[in-house]
Design a protein around this motif. Structure first.
Motif: not given
Ligand code: ZN
Length: 143
Positions: A72-74, A78-83, A85-93
């Motif tokens: 689920i999370v990966v 990946l979908a969010m990164e492709r569409s 491209q947020p900063d890495l800290w947003i991914h972590m949050m």
């Protein structure tokens, strides 16, 4: 009538036992609670007296939870990164707390379902013919 045994023929349906376990209910009667605390399994069902301490869930619940939550999370990350491209800290949050939350929410139902499956398939002490069925509950076992 304090309880009703729903399969008087002694047949054990894996589907119903696992669904009952998913809800944290006894795989045999569906009434008593499997868990006394978060992941602490009651020694026996409070409704029908079925010995629940025969389960050997061990590492299976976290294994299943890791597999499901990971997909689920990966996938979402990946979908969010492709569409976007947020900063890495947003991914972590987003993904670190979501991973923790989903894991904690899924562990108990998954463990309950696996205990239901073990009961339905008469694994370990859940088989009355097994020598493991004669083992005393942990509270009575010599320490
Ligand atoms: Zn029960």
């Amino acid at each position: 009538m304090p309880y009703e045994i729903k399969d008087p023929a002694g047949e054990r349906s894996a589907k119903s036992a696992m669904l009952r376990g998913l809800r944290g209910r006894c795989p045999r009667c569906g009434e008593g609670r499997i868990f006394g605390r978060y992941l602490k399994v009651n020694e026996e069902c409070s409704a029908c007296g079925e010995a629940l301490y025969h389960h050997r869930a061990d590492d299976a619940p976290p294994y299943v939870v890791i597999t499901v939550v990971g997909h689920i999370v990966v996938g979402l990350a990946l979908a969010m990164e492709r569409s976007l491209q947020p900063d890495l800290w947003i991914h972590m949050m987003i993904w670190a707390p979501l991973t923790l939350l989903l894991s904690l929410l899924m562990l108990q139902p998954v463990k309950g379902a696996l205990i239901g499956m073990q009961w339905a398939f008469k694994m370990h002490g859940f088989d009355p013919e097994s020598p493991e069925a004669q083992e005393p509950p942990p509270s009575l076992a010599a320490s």
